[in-house]
Design a protein around this motif. Structure first.
Motif, mmCIF file in Angstrom:
data_model
loop_
_atom_site.group_PDB
_atom_site.id
_atom_site.type_symbol
_atom_site.label_atom_id
_atom_site.label_comp_id
_atom_site.label_asym_id
_atom_site.label_seq_id
_atom_site.Cartn_x
_atom_site.Cartn_y
_atom_site.Cartn_z
ATOM 1 N N THR A 98 0.848 -1.184 0.000
ATOM 2 C CA THR A 98 0.000 0.000 0.000
ATOM 3 C C THR A 98 0.883 1.232 0.000
ATOM 4 N N VAL A 99 0.638 2.119 -0.953
ATOM 5 C CA VAL A 99 1.361 3.385 -1.047
ATOM 6 C C VAL A 99 0.414 4.499 -0.618
ATOM 7 N N ILE A 100 0.774 5.210 0.436
ATOM 8 C CA ILE A 100 -0.049 6.310 0.944
ATOM 9 C C ILE A 100 0.600 7.619 0.516
ATOM 10 N N ASP A 101 -0.113 8.402 -0.277
ATOM 11 C CA ASP A 101 0.399 9.677 -0.770
ATOM 12 C C ASP A 101 -0.242 10.812 0.028
ATOM 13 N N THR A 102 0.436 11.963 0.036
ATOM 14 C CA THR A 102 -0.017 13.091 0.850
ATOM 15 C C THR A 102 -0.110 14.362 0.015
ATOM 16 N N PRO A 103 -0.954 14.382 -1.031
ATOM 17 C CA PRO A 103 -1.043 15.591 -1.860
ATOM 18 C C PRO A 103 -1.511 16.785 -1.043
ATOM 19 N N GLY A 104 -0.931 17.929 -1.339
ATOM 20 C CA GLY A 104 -1.275 19.140 -0.603
ATOM 21 C C GLY A 104 -0.265 19.493 0.462
ATOM 22 N N PHE A 105 0.636 18.528 0.831
ATOM 23 C CA PHE A 105 1.606 18.817 1.890
ATOM 24 C C PHE A 105 2.664 19.803 1.398
ATOM 25 N N GLY A 106 2.801 20.911 2.106
ATOM 26 C CA GLY A 106 3.846 21.887 1.810
ATOM 27 C C GLY A 106 3.600 22.745 0.590
ATOM 28 N N ASP A 107 2.375 22.680 0.008
ATOM 29 C CA ASP A 107 2.108 23.406 -1.241
ATOM 30 C C ASP A 107 1.488 24.792 -1.019
ATOM 31 N N GLN A 108 1.140 25.093 0.220
ATOM 32 C CA GLN A 108 0.435 26.346 0.484
ATOM 33 C C GLN A 108 1.382 27.448 0.932
ATOM 34 N N ILE A 109 0.906 28.674 0.875
ATOM 35 C CA ILE A 109 1.691 29.800 1.397
ATOM 36 C C ILE A 109 1.821 29.657 2.903
ATOM 37 N N ASN A 110 0.723 29.307 3.563
ATOM 38 C CA ASN A 110 0.729 29.074 5.004
ATOM 39 C C ASN A 110 0.601 27.574 5.257
ATOM 40 N N ASN A 111 1.703 26.940 5.652
ATOM 41 C CA ASN A 111 1.718 25.498 5.878
ATOM 42 C C ASN A 111 1.641 25.131 7.352
ATOM 43 N N GLU A 112 1.119 26.025 8.157
ATOM 44 C CA GLU A 112 1.030 25.782 9.594
ATOM 45 C C GLU A 112 0.167 24.550 9.877
ATOM 46 N N ASN A 113 0.718 23.661 10.665
ATOM 47 C CA ASN A 113 0.023 22.434 11.099
ATOM 48 C C ASN A 113 -0.375 21.515 9.943
ATOM 49 N N CYS A 114 0.321 21.609 8.803
ATOM 50 C CA CYS A 114 -0.040 20.756 7.667
ATOM 51 C C CYS A 114 0.292 19.282 7.922
ATOM 52 N N TRP A 115 1.042 18.996 8.990
ATOM 53 C CA TRP A 115 1.386 17.619 9.316
ATOM 54 C C TRP A 115 0.290 16.936 10.137
ATOM 55 N N GLU A 116 -0.675 17.707 10.649
ATOM 56 C CA GLU A 116 -1.687 17.134 11.548
ATOM 57 C C GLU A 116 -2.508 16.010 10.902
ATOM 58 N N PRO A 117 -2.982 16.156 9.638
ATOM 59 C CA PRO A 117 -3.719 15.030 9.032
ATOM 60 C C PRO A 117 -2.870 13.771 8.911
ATOM 61 N N ILE A 118 -1.555 13.944 8.741
ATOM 62 C CA ILE A 118 -0.657 12.797 8.614
ATOM 63 C C ILE A 118 -0.491 12.110 9.966
ATOM 64 N N VAL A 119 -0.301 12.904 11.026
ATOM 65 C CA VAL A 119 -0.215 12.349 12.388
ATOM 66 C C VAL A 119 -1.507 11.609 12.722
ATOM 67 N N LYS A 120 -2.637 12.229 12.388
ATOM 68 C CA LYS A 120 -3.943 11.628 12.668
ATOM 69 C C LYS A 120 -4.093 10.293 11.942
ATOM 70 N N TYR A 121 -3.701 10.247 10.668
ATOM 71 C CA TYR A 121 -3.830 9.016 9.886
ATOM 72 C C TYR A 121 -2.994 7.888 10.499
ATOM 73 N N ILE A 122 -1.744 8.200 10.834
ATOM 74 C CA ILE A 122 -0.855 7.176 11.401
ATOM 75 C C ILE A 122 -1.426 6.635 12.710
ATOM 76 N N ASN A 123 -1.897 7.537 13.580
ATOM 77 C CA ASN A 123 -2.469 7.100 14.852
ATOM 78 C C ASN A 123 -3.768 6.332 14.672
ATOM 79 N N GLU A 124 -4.543 6.689 13.662
ATOM 80 C CA GLU A 124 -5.791 5.955 13.391
ATOM 81 C C GLU A 124 -5.507 4.505 13.022
ATOM 82 N N GLN A 125 -4.406 4.274 12.316
ATOM 83 C CA GLN A 125 -4.056 2.893 11.949
ATOM 84 C C GLN A 125 -3.613 2.104 13.175
ATOM 85 N N TYR A 126 -2.906 2.766 14.097
ATOM 86 C CA TYR A 126 -2.549 2.100 15.353
ATOM 87 C C TYR A 126 -3.800 1.771 16.155
#
Length: 332
Positions: free
Chosen positions: A97-125
């Protein structure tokens, strides 16, 4: 070899058919009847994430390749998408399974852009933990946990950017991170060496944990092997799905006016080192670290939280059982 494609459904993985061939993961000593391997790729658009993943598994396994009429659109937020494949060799099947993260780092304001990724990883746990706590649990629990996160750094030749530091600091404690310099052929060999040294200095200065961590080395032999890998991190990589003739042989490479950059030639780039780490020498270790370190840390924290709230293990199990019962009753 071929891949059957279907449309994606948000962040729910889709199985894309069976890919066969001894050149896919013939490096792995597999004893199990079958297993899962889940790899996440993170980095801003245009760094060649999809191309590198396709090169890594020698087939079109990326999100872009598996979506008919795919058109790149800049997401306003990070929206995780995944595609799954069954890779088969000598009768042994691996669900990739390849999990891609489109939208990461592409905005002018990238504040907290890692939160959906943290949430996804913890949801799998959490999903795995709930399966473990079932009274009648499955003999083999489906494993959707992220076993490795390949983090793509742009080949700027400067220092780690603030977004790189923040992401790896926050994710390094919950998933195994392998940083790579994307499109490394845009740097000269001297620039590449200097950039790699600056990144390693930045990682150390910020206390960022990347795989393989020294504290997980089990013996002297493993430490020697992993020290060699740590000296090479971040891997300077180039990806392509095009073949060219070089000295009468077909090679994967990028053609420039100065010549052909051979992807699998270690004198040209470090793609081969990354490939060997992920699907040859350390695949099982990545799975073990995920289960024994990252998942175990999450499991202990969740159970402590439950005990602190007066719930306890039995209450969590009962909660899961009630949910199952409600679902079964709704189907009657």
């Amino acid at each position: 070899m071929g891949v059957l494609t279907t449309e994606e459904q948000g962040n729910r993985p889709n199985t894309q058919g069976i890919i066969k061939g001894s050149d896919l993961f013939g490096y792995v000593g597999i004893e199990a009847a079958g297993f899962e391997f889940n790899i996440m790729v993170v980095g801003q658009s245009g760094l060649g994430k999809s191309t590198l993943v396709n090169t890594l598994f020698k087939s079109k396994v990326s999100r872009k390749s598996c979506t008919p009429n795919y058109e790149e659109k800049i997401s306003k937020t990070v929206h995780l998408q995944s595609v799954s494949h069954i890779i088969e060799e000598k009768g042994v099947k691996m669900r990739l399974t390849v999990i891609d993260t489109p939208g990461f780092g592409d905005q002018i304001n990238n504040e907290n852009c890692w939160e959906p990724i943290v949430k996804y990883i913890n949801e799998q746990y959490e999903k795995y933990l709930k399966e473990e706590l079932h009274v009648n649990r499955k003999r083999r629990i489906p494993d959707t946990r992220v076993h490795c996160c390949v983090y793509f750094l742009p080949a700027t030749g400067h220092w780690l950017r603030p977004i790189d530091v923040e992401f790896m600091k926050r994710l390094g404690n919950i998933v195994s991170i392998v940083p790579v310099i994307a499109k490394a052929d845009t740097l000269t060999m001297e620039e590449r060496l200097e950039f790699k040294q600056r990144i390693r200095q930045g990682l150390q200065a910020n206390g960022i944990r990347v795989y393989p961590q020294k504290e997980y080395d089990e013996d002297a032999e493993e430490r020697i092997l992993n020290d060699r890998i740590r000296e090479s991190i971040p891997f300077a990589v180039v990806g392509t799905d095009k073949e060219h003739q070089v000295n009468g042989n077909k090679v994967l490479g990028r053609k420039t006016k100065w010549g052909i950059i051979e992807v699998e030639n270690v004198a040209h780039c470090e793609f081969a080192h990354l490939r060997d780490l992920l699907i040859r020498s350390h695949l099982q270790d990545l799975k073990d670290v995920t289960h024994n370190i990252h998942y175990e840390t999450y499991r202990v924290r969740r159970l402590n939280e439950s005990n602190a709230n007066g719930l306890g293990l039995s209450a969590l199990s009962l909660e899961n059982g009630t949910a199952e019962k409600s679902e079964a009753e709704s189907q009657l």
